[in-house]
Design a protein around this motif. Structure first.
Motif, PDB file in Angstrom:
ATOM      1  N   VAL A   2       0.836  -1.190   0.000  1.00 63.54           N
ATOM      2  CA  VAL A   2       0.000   0.000   0.000  1.00 63.54           C
ATOM      3  C   VAL A   2       0.877   1.248   0.000  1.00 63.54           C
ATOM      4  CG1 VAL A   2      -1.726   1.306   1.260  1.00 63.54           C
ATOM      5  CG2 VAL A   2      -1.840  -1.193   1.226  1.00 63.54           C
ATOM      6  N   GLN A   3       0.521   2.170  -0.871  1.00 58.18           N
ATOM      7  CA  GLN A   3       1.248   3.439  -0.916  1.00 58.18           C
ATOM      8  C   GLN A   3       0.273   4.601  -1.012  1.00 58.18           C
ATOM      9  OE1 GLN A   3       4.139   3.090  -4.193  1.00 58.18           O
ATOM     10  NE2 GLN A   3       5.737   3.232  -2.634  1.00 58.18           N
ATOM     11  N   LEU A   4       0.632   5.686  -0.346  1.00 57.03           N
ATOM     12  CA  LEU A   4      -0.094   6.947  -0.465  1.00 57.03           C
ATOM     13  C   LEU A   4       0.894   7.986  -0.998  1.00 57.03           C
ATOM     14  CD1 LEU A   4      -1.961   7.016   2.982  1.00 57.03           C
ATOM     15  CD2 LEU A   4      -2.823   6.181   0.790  1.00 57.03           C
ATOM     16  N   VAL A   5       0.500   8.688  -2.051  1.00 54.69           N
ATOM     17  CA  VAL A   5       1.388   9.668  -2.661  1.00 54.69           C
ATOM     18  C   VAL A   5       0.669  11.010  -2.731  1.00 54.69           C
ATOM     19  CG1 VAL A   5       2.745  10.296  -4.681  1.00 54.69           C
ATOM     20  CG2 VAL A   5       2.560   7.885  -3.990  1.00 54.69           C
ATOM     21  N   GLU A   6       1.209  11.981  -2.001  1.00 53.38           N
ATOM     22  CA  GLU A   6       0.612  13.319  -1.992  1.00 53.38           C
ATOM     23  C   GLU A   6       1.193  14.174  -3.112  1.00 53.38           C
ATOM     24  OE1 GLU A   6       1.258  12.318   2.490  1.00 53.38           O
ATOM     25  OE2 GLU A   6       2.316  12.069   0.589  1.00 53.38           O
ATOM     26  N   SER A   7       0.381  15.105  -3.557  1.00 55.72           N
ATOM     27  CA  SER A   7       0.832  16.083  -4.543  1.00 55.72           C
ATOM     28  C   SER A   7      -0.033  17.334  -4.396  1.00 55.72           C
ATOM     29  CB  SER A   7       0.741  15.524  -5.965  1.00 55.72           C
ATOM     30  OG  SER A   7      -0.603  15.200  -6.282  1.00 55.72           O
ATOM     31  N   GLY A   8       0.385  18.397  -5.063  1.00 52.79           N
ATOM     32  CA  GLY A   8      -0.417  19.612  -5.070  1.00 52.79           C
ATOM     33  C   GLY A   8       0.096  20.720  -4.176  1.00 52.79           C
ATOM     34  N   GLY A   9       1.126  20.443  -3.403  1.00 52.43           N
ATOM     35  CA  GLY A   9       1.684  21.480  -2.562  1.00 52.43           C
ATOM     36  C   GLY A   9       2.419  22.526  -3.396  1.00 52.43           C
ATOM     37  N   GLY A  10       2.828  23.586  -2.737  1.00 54.96           N
ATOM     38  CA  GLY A  10       3.567  24.638  -3.435  1.00 54.96           C
ATOM     39  C   GLY A  10       3.549  25.923  -2.652  1.00 54.96           C
ATOM     40  N   LEU A  11       3.918  26.988  -3.347  1.00 59.30           N
ATOM     41  CA  LEU A  11       3.972  28.321  -2.755  1.00 59.30           C
ATOM     42  C   LEU A  11       2.726  29.095  -3.168  1.00 59.30           C
ATOM     43  CD1 LEU A  11       5.513  30.619  -1.292  1.00 59.30           C
ATOM     44  CD2 LEU A  11       6.614  31.114  -3.502  1.00 59.30           C
ATOM     45  N   VAL A  12       2.063  29.686  -2.189  1.00 63.23           N
ATOM     46  CA  VAL A  12       0.848  30.447  -2.464  1.00 63.23           C
ATOM     47  C   VAL A  12       0.842  31.673  -1.559  1.00 63.23           C
ATOM     48  CG1 VAL A  12      -0.541  29.146  -0.801  1.00 63.23           C
ATOM     49  CG2 VAL A  12      -1.664  30.274  -2.730  1.00 63.23           C
ATOM     50  N   GLN A  13       0.251  32.740  -2.035  1.00 66.25           N
ATOM     51  CA  GLN A  13       0.139  33.943  -1.209  1.00 66.25           C
ATOM     52  C   GLN A  13      -0.985  33.775  -0.191  1.00 66.25           C
ATOM     53  OE1 GLN A  13      -0.340  37.271  -3.917  1.00 66.25           O
ATOM     54  NE2 GLN A  13       1.863  37.675  -3.879  1.00 66.25           N
ATOM     55  N   ALA A  14      -0.862  34.510   0.890  1.00 68.04           N
ATOM     56  CA  ALA A  14      -1.924  34.493   1.902  1.00 68.04           C
ATOM     57  C   ALA A  14      -3.260  34.855   1.254  1.00 68.04           C
ATOM     58  CB  ALA A  14      -1.592  35.482   3.012  1.00 68.04           C
ATOM     59  N   GLY A  15      -4.278  34.093   1.632  1.00 72.38           N
ATOM     60  CA  GLY A  15      -5.593  34.278   1.045  1.00 72.38           C
ATOM     61  C   GLY A  15      -5.850  33.408  -0.162  1.00 72.38           C
ATOM     62  N   GLY A  16      -4.810  32.757  -0.652  1.00 76.44           N
ATOM     63  CA  GLY A  16      -4.938  31.915  -1.828  1.00 76.44           C
ATOM     64  C   GLY A  16      -5.440  30.524  -1.498  1.00 76.44           C
ATOM     65  N   SER A  17      -5.494  29.697  -2.532  1.00 75.39           N
ATOM     66  CA  SER A  17      -6.036  28.338  -2.408  1.00 75.39           C
ATOM     67  C   SER A  17      -5.087  27.315  -3.010  1.00 75.39           C
ATOM     68  CB  SER A  17      -7.392  28.237  -3.121  1.00 75.39           C
ATOM     69  OG  SER A  17      -8.343  29.093  -2.549  1.00 75.39           O
ATOM     70  N   LEU A  18      -5.167  26.126  -2.487  1.00 71.95           N
ATOM     71  CA  LEU A  18      -4.459  24.974  -3.043  1.00 71.95           C
ATOM     72  C   LEU A  18      -5.354  23.752  -2.873  1.00 71.95           C
ATOM     73  CD1 LEU A  18      -0.771  25.232  -1.718  1.00 71.95           C
ATOM     74  CD2 LEU A  18      -1.506  25.439  -4.096  1.00 71.95           C
TER      75      LEU A  18
END
Length: 125
Positions: A2-18
């Motif tokens: 079993v593996q879990l692989v995260e993605s989607g992180g990064g740099l965002v300004q305050a108030g932004g979304s990810l």
């Protein structure tokens, strides 16, 4: 295996979304009792921010993220998501996906047996 692989992180300004993704392999994620997202900032303990029950009808959110974060699951893609809106600089952390079959307290990291490698989220002010 079993593996879990995260993605989607990064740099965002305050108030932004990810939107973070946790892709599962080796097992169908909807068969786990609980799927959860934790985060850990430098020098701090790992904190559960959201959790989702097997049926999809039960959710938990930390008070600090209620109304801004949403956990969801796509059974076809075998993926769990964390939509994060109105992000704050203090939410800069490594975000982890976790899964458990036997849970006593969704907020306790040691109750989760399967973890992803984490994805960095940095919120700039």
């Amino acid at each position: 295996q079993v593996q879990l692989v995260e993605s989607g992180g990064g740099l965002v300004q305050a108030g932004g979304s990810l939107r973070l993704s946790c892709a599962g392999s080796g097992r169908t994620l909807s068969t786990y009792t609980i799927m959860a997202w934790f985060r850990q900032a430098p020098g701090k303990e790992r904190e559960c921010v959201a959790a989702l029950g097997r049926s999809g009808g039960t959710t938990y959110y930390a008070d600090s993220v209620k109304g801004r974060f949403t956990i969801s699951r796509d059974n076809v893609k075998n993926t769990v998501y964390l939509q994060m809106n109105s992000l704050k600089p203090e939410e800069t952390a490594v975000y982890y996906c976790a899964a458990s079959d036997n849970i006593r307290n969704v907020r306790v990291a040691s109750d989760y047996r399967v973890w992803g490698q984490g994805t960095q989220v940095t919120v700039s002010s």
